[in-house]
Design a protein around this motif. Structure first.
Motif, PDB file in Angstrom:
ATOM      1  N   ASN A  57      11.165   3.588  -5.011  1.00 57.53           N
ATOM      2  CA  ASN A  57      10.734   4.520  -6.060  1.00 57.53           C
ATOM      3  C   ASN A  57      10.266   5.858  -5.488  1.00 57.53           C
ATOM      4  OD1 ASN A  57      11.251   2.554  -8.036  1.00 57.53           O
ATOM      5  ND2 ASN A  57       9.221   1.682  -7.769  1.00 57.53           N
ATOM      6  N   ASP A  58      11.049   6.413  -4.566  1.00 58.98           N
ATOM      7  CA  ASP A  58      10.758   7.704  -3.922  1.00 58.98           C
ATOM      8  C   ASP A  58       9.444   7.696  -3.137  1.00 58.98           C
ATOM      9  OD1 ASP A  58      13.100   8.977  -4.798  1.00 58.98           O
ATOM     10  OD2 ASP A  58      12.183   9.355  -6.746  1.00 58.98           O
ATOM     11  N   GLY A  59       8.977   6.516  -2.763  1.00 56.30           N
ATOM     12  CA  GLY A  59       7.752   6.412  -1.981  1.00 56.30           C
ATOM     13  C   GLY A  59       7.945   5.553  -0.747  1.00 56.30           C
ATOM     14  N   ILE A  60       6.981   5.633   0.142  1.00 50.98           N
ATOM     15  CA  ILE A  60       6.942   4.788   1.336  1.00 50.98           C
ATOM     16  C   ILE A  60       5.736   3.875   1.197  1.00 50.98           C
ATOM     17  CG2 ILE A  60       6.642   4.761   3.839  1.00 50.98           C
ATOM     18  CD1 ILE A  60       8.149   7.463   3.870  1.00 50.98           C
ATOM     19  N   THR A  82       0.844  -1.185   0.000  1.00 49.70           N
ATOM     20  CA  THR A  82       0.000   0.000   0.000  1.00 49.70           C
ATOM     21  C   THR A  82       0.883   1.240   0.000  1.00 49.70           C
ATOM     22  OG1 THR A  82      -1.758  -1.143   1.204  1.00 49.70           O
ATOM     23  CG2 THR A  82      -1.757   1.264   1.310  1.00 49.70           C
ATOM     24  N   PHE A  83       0.652   2.131  -0.947  1.00 47.28           N
ATOM     25  CA  PHE A  83       1.388   3.388  -0.995  1.00 47.28           C
ATOM     26  C   PHE A  83       0.908   4.270   0.154  1.00 47.28           C
ATOM     27  CE2 PHE A  83       1.812   7.809  -2.435  1.00 47.28           C
ATOM     28  CZ  PHE A  83       3.187   7.849  -2.641  1.00 47.28           C
ATOM     29  N   ILE A  84       1.854   4.763   0.938  1.00 49.12           N
ATOM     30  CA  ILE A  84       1.518   5.642   2.068  1.00 49.12           C
ATOM     31  C   ILE A  84       1.710   7.104   1.682  1.00 49.12           C
ATOM     32  CG2 ILE A  84       2.025   6.229   4.468  1.00 49.12           C
ATOM     33  CD1 ILE A  84       0.764   3.403   4.093  1.00 49.12           C
ATOM     34  N   CYS A  85       2.907   7.450   1.186  1.00 52.11           N
ATOM     35  CA  CYS A  85       3.196   8.820   0.779  1.00 52.11           C
ATOM     36  C   CYS A  85       4.548   8.860   0.080  1.00 52.11           C
ATOM     37  CB  CYS A  85       3.208   9.767   1.991  1.00 52.11           C
ATOM     38  SG  CYS A  85       4.509   9.434   3.196  1.00 52.11           S
ATOM     39  N   ALA A  86       4.887  10.006  -0.476  1.00 52.84           N
ATOM     40  CA  ALA A  86       6.225  10.206  -1.033  1.00 52.84           C
ATOM     41  C   ALA A  86       7.219  10.246   0.116  1.00 52.84           C
ATOM     42  CB  ALA A  86       6.276  11.503  -1.823  1.00 52.84           C
ATOM     43  N   SER A  87       8.432   9.794  -0.120  1.00 52.08           N
ATOM     44  CA  SER A  87       9.465   9.794   0.923  1.00 52.08           C
ATOM     45  C   SER A  87       9.686  11.188   1.499  1.00 52.08           C
ATOM     46  CB  SER A  87      10.785   9.258   0.371  1.00 52.08           C
ATOM     47  OG  SER A  87      10.662   7.905   0.033  1.00 52.08           O
ATOM     48  N   SER A  88       9.589  12.188   0.672  1.00 52.14           N
ATOM     49  CA  SER A  88       9.808  13.570   1.121  1.00 52.14           C
ATOM     50  C   SER A  88       8.684  14.096   2.010  1.00 52.14           C
ATOM     51  CB  SER A  88       9.965  14.495  -0.093  1.00 52.14           C
ATOM     52  OG  SER A  88       8.780  14.489  -0.866  1.00 52.14           O
ATOM     53  N   GLU A  89       7.566  13.380   2.086  1.00 57.22           N
ATOM     54  CA  GLU A  89       6.420  13.819   2.884  1.00 57.22           C
ATOM     55  C   GLU A  89       6.398  13.238   4.288  1.00 57.22           C
ATOM     56  OE1 GLU A  89       3.191  12.610   0.357  1.00 57.22           O
ATOM     57  OE2 GLU A  89       3.157  14.538  -0.664  1.00 57.22           O
ATOM     58  N   VAL A 113       2.369   4.881   9.591  1.00 61.90           N
ATOM     59  CA  VAL A 113       3.816   4.748   9.441  1.00 61.90           C
ATOM     60  C   VAL A 113       4.487   5.895  10.195  1.00 61.90           C
ATOM     61  CG1 VAL A 113       5.754   4.709   7.825  1.00 61.90           C
ATOM     62  CG2 VAL A 113       3.593   3.590   7.221  1.00 61.90           C
ATOM     63  N   PHE A 114       5.512   5.554  10.951  1.00 64.75           N
ATOM     64  CA  PHE A 114       6.258   6.514  11.763  1.00 64.75           C
ATOM     65  C   PHE A 114       7.674   6.626  11.235  1.00 64.75           C
ATOM     66  CE2 PHE A 114       3.143   4.318  14.330  1.00 64.75           C
ATOM     67  CZ  PHE A 114       2.492   5.348  14.995  1.00 64.75           C
ATOM     68  N   ASN A 115       8.207   7.844  11.202  1.00 63.21           N
ATOM     69  CA  ASN A 115       9.610   8.068  10.887  1.00 63.21           C
ATOM     70  C   ASN A 115      10.289   8.415  12.208  1.00 63.21           C
ATOM     71  OD1 ASN A 115      12.156   9.115  10.207  1.00 63.21           O
ATOM     72  ND2 ASN A 115      11.427   9.886   8.250  1.00 63.21           N
ATOM     73  N   LEU A 116      11.038   7.467  12.730  1.00 60.72           N
ATOM     74  CA  LEU A 116      11.739   7.643  13.995  1.00 60.72           C
ATOM     75  C   LEU A 116      13.232   7.749  13.689  1.00 60.72           C
ATOM     76  CD1 LEU A 116      11.601   7.716  17.092  1.00 60.72           C
ATOM     77  CD2 LEU A 116      11.769   5.232  17.073  1.00 60.72           C
ATOM     78  N   ASP A 117      13.741   8.972  13.685  1.00 61.92           N
ATOM     79  CA  ASP A 117      15.160   9.232  13.406  1.00 61.92           C
ATOM     80  C   ASP A 117      15.616   8.626  12.083  1.00 61.92           C
ATOM     81  OD1 ASP A 117      15.499  10.658  15.801  1.00 61.92           O
ATOM     82  OD2 ASP A 117      15.881   8.809  16.910  1.00 61.92           O
ATOM     83  N   GLY A 118      14.758   8.682  11.071  1.00 66.88           N
ATOM     84  CA  GLY A 118      15.117   8.177   9.749  1.00 66.88           C
ATOM     85  C   GLY A 118      14.745   6.726   9.501  1.00 66.88           C
ATOM     86  N   GLU A 119      14.405   5.995  10.542  1.00 63.87           N
ATOM     87  CA  GLU A 119      13.951   4.609  10.398  1.00 63.87           C
ATOM     88  C   GLU A 119      12.428   4.600  10.324  1.00 63.87           C
ATOM     89  OE1 GLU A 119      15.794   1.789  10.054  1.00 63.87           O
ATOM     90  OE2 GLU A 119      17.554   3.086  10.034  1.00 63.87           O
ATOM     91  N   LEU A 120      11.886   3.751   9.461  1.00 60.05           N
ATOM     92  CA  LEU A 120      10.439   3.669   9.281  1.00 60.05           C
ATOM     93  C   LEU A 120       9.867   2.465  10.014  1.00 60.05           C
ATOM     94  CD1 LEU A 120      10.207   4.457   5.474  1.00 60.05           C
ATOM     95  CD2 LEU A 120       9.945   6.042   7.395  1.00 60.05           C
ATOM     96  N   TYR A 121       8.717   2.668  10.644  1.00 59.42           N
ATOM     97  CA  TYR A 121       8.001   1.606  11.348  1.00 59.42           C
ATOM     98  C   TYR A 121       6.516   1.752  11.024  1.00 59.42           C
ATOM     99  CZ  TYR A 121      12.347   1.509  13.931  1.00 59.42           C
ATOM    100  OH  TYR A 121      13.680   1.442  14.257  1.00 59.42           O
TER     101      TYR A 121
END
Length: 110
Positions: free
Chosen positions: A99-102, A5-12, A32-40
């Motif tokens: 591909n620049d996405g999460i 499932t596409f969540i968002c662009a990496s830059s978002e 999805v959480f971005n914790l210090d650059g790591e995704l969970y």
């Protein structure tokens, strides 16, 4: 299951932020959480009561998310419940950058 499932662009999704998505195949909400650059990724549902974790507060310093309904907290890295009233872990999902996405997926068996 091989669908993602596409969540968002990496830059978002910057460190300290969270984003939500919806798995249309399994009908599961995903946060999805971005914790210090790591995704969970966790199921977007408090295990104490059926309420969206994404409506709560993401504490990046602690690595937790708190449900606004009754204050249950979960570790975003593994989903474990950190305090009452929740005693059951939130379901953790795989997440990836591509591909620049999460992307995330509900990998539970039917």
């Amino acid at each position: 299951m091989s669908h993602w499932t596409f969540i968002c662009a990496s830059s978002e999704l910057l460190p300290g932020e969270m984003r939500t998505g919806f798995d249309e195949v399994t009908e599961a909400g995903i946060v999805v959480f971005n914790l210090d650059g790591e995704l969970y990724a966790l199921e977007d549902q408090c295990t104490h009561e059926d309420f969206e974790l994404s409506a709560g507060v993401f504490n990046a310093a602690e690595g937790s998310v708190e449900c606004v309904l009754h204050g249950a907290r979960f570790d975003v890295r593994d989903g474990r419940a950190l305090c009452a009233p929740a005693y059951t872990a939130a379901t953790r999902f795989p997440v990836k950058r591509e591909n620049d996405g999460i992307w995330a997926r509900d990998d539970r068996e039917d």
